[in-house]
Design an enzyme around this catalytic site. Structure first.
Site, PDB file in Angstrom:
ATOM      1  N   HIS A 139      10.245   4.870   7.895  1.00 55.52           N
ATOM      2  CA  HIS A 139       8.902   4.952   7.332  1.00 55.52           C
ATOM      3  C   HIS A 139       9.006   4.677   5.830  1.00 55.52           C
ATOM      4  O   HIS A 139      10.036   4.951   5.214  1.00 55.52           O
ATOM      5  CB  HIS A 139       8.371   6.365   7.606  1.00 55.52           C
ATOM      6  CG  HIS A 139       6.903   6.560   7.384  1.00 55.52           C
ATOM      7  ND1 HIS A 139       6.362   6.688   6.127  1.00 55.52           N
ATOM      8  CD2 HIS A 139       5.867   6.673   8.251  1.00 55.52           C
ATOM      9  CE1 HIS A 139       5.050   6.879   6.238  1.00 55.52           C
ATOM     10  NE2 HIS A 139       4.728   6.866   7.516  1.00 55.52           N
ATOM     11  N   ARG A 172       5.142  15.366   7.523  1.00 52.31           N
ATOM     12  CA  ARG A 172       5.326  16.194   6.320  1.00 52.31           C
ATOM     13  C   ARG A 172       6.044  17.504   6.627  1.00 52.31           C
ATOM     14  O   ARG A 172       6.894  17.946   5.854  1.00 52.31           O
ATOM     15  CB  ARG A 172       3.967  16.505   5.677  1.00 52.31           C
ATOM     16  CG  ARG A 172       3.467  15.358   4.821  1.00 52.31           C
ATOM     17  CD  ARG A 172       2.075  15.610   4.258  1.00 52.31           C
ATOM     18  NE  ARG A 172       1.525  14.352   3.766  1.00 52.31           N
ATOM     19  CZ  ARG A 172       1.394  14.037   2.484  1.00 52.31           C
ATOM     20  NH1 ARG A 172       1.702  14.887   1.546  1.00 52.31           N
ATOM     21  NH2 ARG A 172       0.897  12.861   2.127  1.00 52.31           N
ATOM     22  N   GLU A 180     -10.002   9.757  19.810  1.00 49.66           N
ATOM     23  CA  GLU A 180      -8.853  10.676  19.960  1.00 49.66           C
ATOM     24  C   GLU A 180      -9.237  12.076  19.465  1.00 49.66           C
ATOM     25  O   GLU A 180      -8.533  12.702  18.671  1.00 49.66           O
ATOM     26  CB  GLU A 180      -7.598  10.173  19.237  1.00 49.66           C
ATOM     27  CG  GLU A 180      -6.303  10.793  19.741  1.00 49.66           C
ATOM     28  CD  GLU A 180      -5.079  10.372  18.933  1.00 49.66           C
ATOM     29  OE1 GLU A 180      -4.950  10.752  17.758  1.00 49.66           O
ATOM     30  OE2 GLU A 180      -4.244   9.646  19.498  1.00 49.66           O
ATOM     31  N   GLU A 218      -2.575  17.691   9.646  1.00 50.67           N
ATOM     32  CA  GLU A 218      -3.370  17.036  10.696  1.00 50.67           C
ATOM     33  C   GLU A 218      -4.128  18.013  11.588  1.00 50.67           C
ATOM     34  O   GLU A 218      -5.231  17.715  12.044  1.00 50.67           O
ATOM     35  CB  GLU A 218      -2.468  16.130  11.553  1.00 50.67           C
ATOM     36  CG  GLU A 218      -1.967  14.889  10.831  1.00 50.67           C
ATOM     37  CD  GLU A 218      -0.743  15.135   9.964  1.00 50.67           C
ATOM     38  OE1 GLU A 218      -0.251  16.284   9.934  1.00 50.67           O
ATOM     39  OE2 GLU A 218      -0.267  14.195   9.307  1.00 50.67           O
ATOM     40  N   HIS A 266       8.781  11.103  10.330  1.00 51.33           N
ATOM     41  CA  HIS A 266       8.012  10.982   9.097  1.00 51.33           C
ATOM     42  C   HIS A 266       7.156  12.187   8.751  1.00 51.33           C
ATOM     43  O   HIS A 266       6.682  12.302   7.631  1.00 51.33           O
ATOM     44  CB  HIS A 266       7.102   9.749   9.148  1.00 51.33           C
ATOM     45  CG  HIS A 266       5.924   9.898  10.064  1.00 51.33           C
ATOM     46  ND1 HIS A 266       5.998   9.643  11.396  1.00 51.33           N
ATOM     47  CD2 HIS A 266       4.647  10.301   9.833  1.00 51.33           C
ATOM     48  CE1 HIS A 266       4.818   9.863  11.959  1.00 51.33           C
ATOM     49  NE2 HIS A 266       3.983  10.272  11.038  1.00 51.33           N
ATOM     50  N   ASP A 311      -6.461  12.008  12.956  1.00 52.07           N
ATOM     51  CA  ASP A 311      -6.384  13.225  12.148  1.00 52.07           C
ATOM     52  C   ASP A 311      -5.765  13.032  10.768  1.00 52.07           C
ATOM     53  O   ASP A 311      -5.230  13.962  10.183  1.00 52.07           O
ATOM     54  CB  ASP A 311      -5.553  14.266  12.921  1.00 52.07           C
ATOM     55  CG  ASP A 311      -4.242  13.667  13.426  1.00 52.07           C
ATOM     56  OD1 ASP A 311      -3.769  12.685  12.813  1.00 52.07           O
ATOM     57  OD2 ASP A 311      -3.697  14.169  14.425  1.00 52.07           O
TER      58      ASP A 311
HETATM   59  C1  UD1 Z   1       0.158   9.587   7.135  1.00 49.49           C
HETATM   60  C2  UD1 Z   1      -0.709  10.627   7.845  1.00 49.49           C
HETATM   61  C3  UD1 Z   1      -0.029  11.073   9.143  1.00 49.49           C
HETATM   62  C4  UD1 Z   1       0.325   9.870  10.002  1.00 49.49           C
HETATM   63  C5  UD1 Z   1       1.134   8.877   9.199  1.00 49.49           C
HETATM   64  C6  UD1 Z   1       1.377   7.642  10.017  1.00 49.49           C
HETATM   65  C7  UD1 Z   1      -2.010  12.069   6.349  1.00 49.49           C
HETATM   66  C8  UD1 Z   1      -2.042  13.317   5.565  1.00 49.49           C
HETATM   67  N1  UD1 Z   1      -0.870  11.803   6.988  1.00 49.49           N
HETATM   68  O1  UD1 Z   1       1.378  10.218   6.768  1.00 49.49           O
HETATM   69  O2  UD1 Z   1      -0.915  11.913   9.857  1.00 49.49           O
HETATM   70  O3  UD1 Z   1       1.089  10.330  11.099  1.00 49.49           O
HETATM   71  O4  UD1 Z   1       0.419   8.514   8.011  1.00 49.49           O
HETATM   72  O5  UD1 Z   1       2.457   6.912   9.533  1.00 49.49           O
HETATM   73  O6  UD1 Z   1      -2.980  11.369   6.402  1.00 49.49           O
HETATM   74  N2  UD1 Z   1       3.990   4.599   1.617  1.00 49.49           N
HETATM   75  C9  UD1 Z   1       4.243   3.326   1.126  1.00 49.49           C
HETATM   76  N3  UD1 Z   1       3.760   2.244   1.839  1.00 49.49           N
HETATM   77  C10 UD1 Z   1       3.051   2.367   2.983  1.00 49.49           C
HETATM   78  C11 UD1 Z   1       2.802   3.677   3.477  1.00 49.49           C
HETATM   79  C12 UD1 Z   1       3.270   4.778   2.775  1.00 49.49           C
HETATM   80  O7  UD1 Z   1       4.878   3.157   0.107  1.00 49.49           O
HETATM   81  O8  UD1 Z   1       2.657   1.354   3.568  1.00 49.49           O
HETATM   82  C13 UD1 Z   1       4.504   5.775   0.871  1.00 49.49           C
HETATM   83  C14 UD1 Z   1       3.721   6.097  -0.421  1.00 49.49           C
HETATM   84  O9  UD1 Z   1       4.601   6.518  -1.407  1.00 49.49           O
HETATM   85  C15 UD1 Z   1       2.846   7.267   0.035  1.00 49.49           C
HETATM   86  C16 UD1 Z   1       3.769   7.976   1.034  1.00 49.49           C
HETATM   87  O10 UD1 Z   1       4.432   6.920   1.705  1.00 49.49           O
HETATM   88  O11 UD1 Z   1       2.458   8.085  -1.042  1.00 49.49           O
HETATM   89  C17 UD1 Z   1       3.090   8.903   2.003  1.00 49.49           C
HETATM   90  O12 UD1 Z   1       1.973   8.273   2.640  1.00 49.49           O
HETATM   91  P1  UD1 Z   1       0.777   9.171   3.256  1.00 49.49           P
HETATM   92  O13 UD1 Z   1      -0.229   8.280   3.878  1.00 49.49           O
HETATM   93  O14 UD1 Z   1       0.302  10.146   2.225  1.00 49.49           O
HETATM   94  O15 UD1 Z   1       1.487  10.052   4.337  1.00 49.49           O
HETATM   95  P2  UD1 Z   1       2.318   9.663   5.617  1.00 49.49           P
HETATM   96  O16 UD1 Z   1       3.502  10.546   5.639  1.00 49.49           O
HETATM   97  O17 UD1 Z   1       2.482   8.195   5.699  1.00 49.49           O
HETATM   98  N1  UDP Z   2       5.330   1.482  14.933  1.00 48.83           N
HETATM   99  C1  UDP Z   2       5.616   0.199  14.479  1.00 48.83           C
HETATM  100  N2  UDP Z   2       6.798  -0.013  13.826  1.00 48.83           N
HETATM  101  C2  UDP Z   2       7.717   0.966  13.620  1.00 48.83           C
HETATM  102  C3  UDP Z   2       7.409   2.283  14.082  1.00 48.83           C
HETATM  103  C4  UDP Z   2       6.209   2.501  14.734  1.00 48.83           C
HETATM  104  O1  UDP Z   2       4.818  -0.721  14.660  1.00 48.83           O
HETATM  105  O2  UDP Z   2       8.764   0.703  13.034  1.00 48.83           O
HETATM  106  C5  UDP Z   2       4.043   1.744  15.617  1.00 48.83           C
HETATM  107  C6  UDP Z   2       4.172   2.377  16.980  1.00 48.83           C
HETATM  108  O3  UDP Z   2       4.221   1.397  17.996  1.00 48.83           O
HETATM  109  C7  UDP Z   2       2.919   3.231  17.072  1.00 48.83           C
HETATM  110  C8  UDP Z   2       2.575   3.571  15.622  1.00 48.83           C
HETATM  111  O4  UDP Z   2       3.351   2.688  14.818  1.00 48.83           O
HETATM  112  O5  UDP Z   2       1.844   2.490  17.615  1.00 48.83           O
HETATM  113  C9  UDP Z   2       2.895   5.004  15.292  1.00 48.83           C
HETATM  114  O6  UDP Z   2       2.742   5.215  13.911  1.00 48.83           O
HETATM  115  P1  UDP Z   2       3.381   6.460  13.166  1.00 48.83           P
HETATM  116  O7  UDP Z   2       4.569   6.953  13.905  1.00 48.83           O
HETATM  117  O8  UDP Z   2       3.560   6.036  11.737  1.00 48.83           O
HETATM  118  O9  UDP Z   2       2.198   7.521  13.148  1.00 48.83           O
HETATM  119  P2  UDP Z   2       1.723   8.696  14.156  1.00 48.83           P
HETATM  120  O10 UDP Z   2       1.466   8.088  15.482  1.00 48.83           O
HETATM  121  O11 UDP Z   2       2.786   9.743  14.179  1.00 48.83           O
HETATM  122  O12 UDP Z   2       0.489   9.231  13.508  1.00 48.83           O
END
Ligand code: UD1
Ligand code: UDP
Length: 388
Positions: free
Chosen positions: A245, A215, A128, A142, A213, A106
């Site tokens: 995160h 939003r 999923e 999501e 993490h 999602d």
């Molecule tokens: C996203 C997903 C969320 C998922 C999560 C998993 C959307 C809207 N949200 O949220 O559903 O649960 O990923 O973790 O798709 N950033 C970095 N490096 C990285 C990753 C993120 O610097 O490797 C920072 C960047 O500044 C980025 C911010 O995190 O702009 C947010 O990333 P984003 O993918 O927009 O949202 P998540 O909160 O990670």
């Molecule tokens: N995970 C990881 N390292 C971490 C935290 C989580 O490898 O420090 C893995 C965890 O095992 C799971 C996935 O990341 O498989 C979950 O990702 P996240 O919580 O970012 O996203 P969500 O599942 O909430 O979309």
């Protein structure tokens, strides 16, 4: 019968779109199965919605990327992210001309992968499918994303009977829905066989593993949750471990609030295998993550879900998780009860994992192969899971 473009050697071209850490974990078993199958030629499109967190995960899971759209920007806004994703994925689909596009979950990459495929008349497989909290803006965005993806999907791979029922209740034809179990369990079993991870806890105290993490939890809620973690860390018998995160919105709050406490350990995101070893070593999990709450029951670890809604009530009904909310008093009380009441603790720890049996990817491939006319028998839905 579906129209087939296929490769010169007759294999079906399956474009798999992913962009974040959990999508990599949950699509890895399917990608491995596609790679091993003589019927399919997978094309892995990494949108690059995540960068370091995803790249490391892809490396550790042994996945090879065909295209990388590198869309991530610091503190990305949803509208601009969506625009970059839809344009980039659309172009690649026109270039690759796959027989199907597969998305998972999602995220923004999921929604845009499905929408771009729909615009190019390529059928969508959604892994999923059918998770619903029932509240359109929680989790945000999501819940909207997953509802929209279901409107464009040809194959709905539901992890549980509850998810399948949610889809048919929205008038998705029953024959388009398959209960597969969640691929997160397939990957967990794969990773357990390669268990080379190390727990990140620094002490022998009782470990509270925390990830935050989402939003909708950012801002004041996260500040209040940080205060609750500080209160819990006042107990001399615990170590609170928080792999942070990469999102700046998370770090801006948690680093100043939690840094420096002797019983709180802040780390970078953990390597997947280390995370699993840490899950195995902890006493209790506090999280707003979807994937983490699906994994923890496999290690007999009670989960407190730090959210006000859930699309995964199966874990709560099975007794493995509790929806603790985000209010400081409720979260503190729920964690304290589990730490101080061994009967309650044992009951939650002993609850079964309701999310799958480790064969989800096989069911997904069998269904696709059948529907493209490559095998005579369709996979059977997973009926061993109790209806959620
Ligand atoms: C996203 C997903 C969320 C998922 C999560 C998993 C959307 C809207 N949200 O949220 O559903 O649960 O990923 O973790 O798709 N950033 C970095 N490096 C990285 C990753 C993120 O610097 O490797 C920072 C960047 O500044 C980025 C911010 O995190 O702009 C947010 O990333 P984003 O993918 O927009 O949202 P998540 O909160 O990670
Ligand atoms: N995970 C990881 N390292 C971490 C935290 C989580 O490898 O420090 C893995 C965890 O095992 C799971 C996935 O990341 O498989 C979950 O990702 P996240 O919580 O970012 O996203 P969500 O599942 O909430 O979309």
């Amino acid at each position: 019968m579906l129209s087939v473009r296929s490769t010169p050697d007759g294999r079906l071209r399956a474009a798999v779109v992913l962009g974040t850490r959990p999508e990599a974990v949950k699509l890895a078993p399917v990608l491995r199965a596609l790679d091993d199958s003589p019927l399919f030629a997978p094309v892995l499109i990494n949108t690059g919605q995540h960068r370091e967190m995803l790249d490391r995960m892809l490396r550790r899971l042994g996945l090879t990327v065909s295209h990388d759209l590198a869309v991530m920007r610091e503190r990305q806004e949803l509208s601009a992210l969506t625009a970059r994703l839809i344009a980039g994925i659309g172009e690649l689909i026109r270039e690759e001309r796959p027989d199907l596009v597969m998305v998972q979950g999602d995220t923004s990459s999921t929604l845009c992968g499905a929408l771009a495929a729909f615009y190019e008349h390529v059928p969508v497989a959604h892994v999923e499918a059918g998770l619903r909290s029932g509240v359109l803006d929680d989790p945000f965005p999501e819940e909207l994303n997953r509802r929209l993806v279901s409107r464009m999907t040809r194959w709905h791979f539901a992890p549980t009977p509850r998810a399948a029922a949610a889809l048919t209740a929205e008038a998705v034809p029953t024959e388009d829905v398959m209960v597969t179990g969640n691929t997160v369990i397939d990957n967990l079993l794969w990773a357990r066989d390669r268990a080379d991870g190390r727990s990140a806890f620094r002490t022998g105290r009782r470990g509270l593993l925390v990830t935050l993490h989402r939003r909708e939890n950012q801002g004041p809620r996260m500040r209040a949750l940080a205060d609750t973690l500080l209160r819990l860390a006042d107990r001399p018998d615990v170590e609170v471990l928080v792999p942070l995160h990469r999102s700046p919105a998370v770090r801006d709050v948690l680093l100043p609030a939690l840094g420096g406490h002797p019983r709180i350990t802040l780390t970078e995101p953990l390597d997947y295998f280390d995370f699993i070893a840490t899950l195995a070593a902890c006493t209790l999990v506090l999280t707003d993550s979807g994937g983490v709450q699906e994994e923890a029951p496999s290690f007999d670890k009670p989960v407190l879900v730090l959210r006000d809604t859930t699309e995964r009530p199966e874990a709560v009904r099975a007794g493995a998780a509790r929806l603790a909310g985000t209010g400081p008093a409720a979260v503190h009380a729920a964690a304290t009860a589990l730490l101080d009441d061994p009967v309650l603790y044992r009951r939650m720890a002993a609850a079964p994992n309701p999310f799958g049996d480790g064969h989800a990817a096989e069911r997904i491939l069998d269904t696709l192969a059948h529907d493209f006319g490559r095998v005579p028998d369709r996979a059977r839905s997973l009926d061993m899971l109790a209806a959620g």
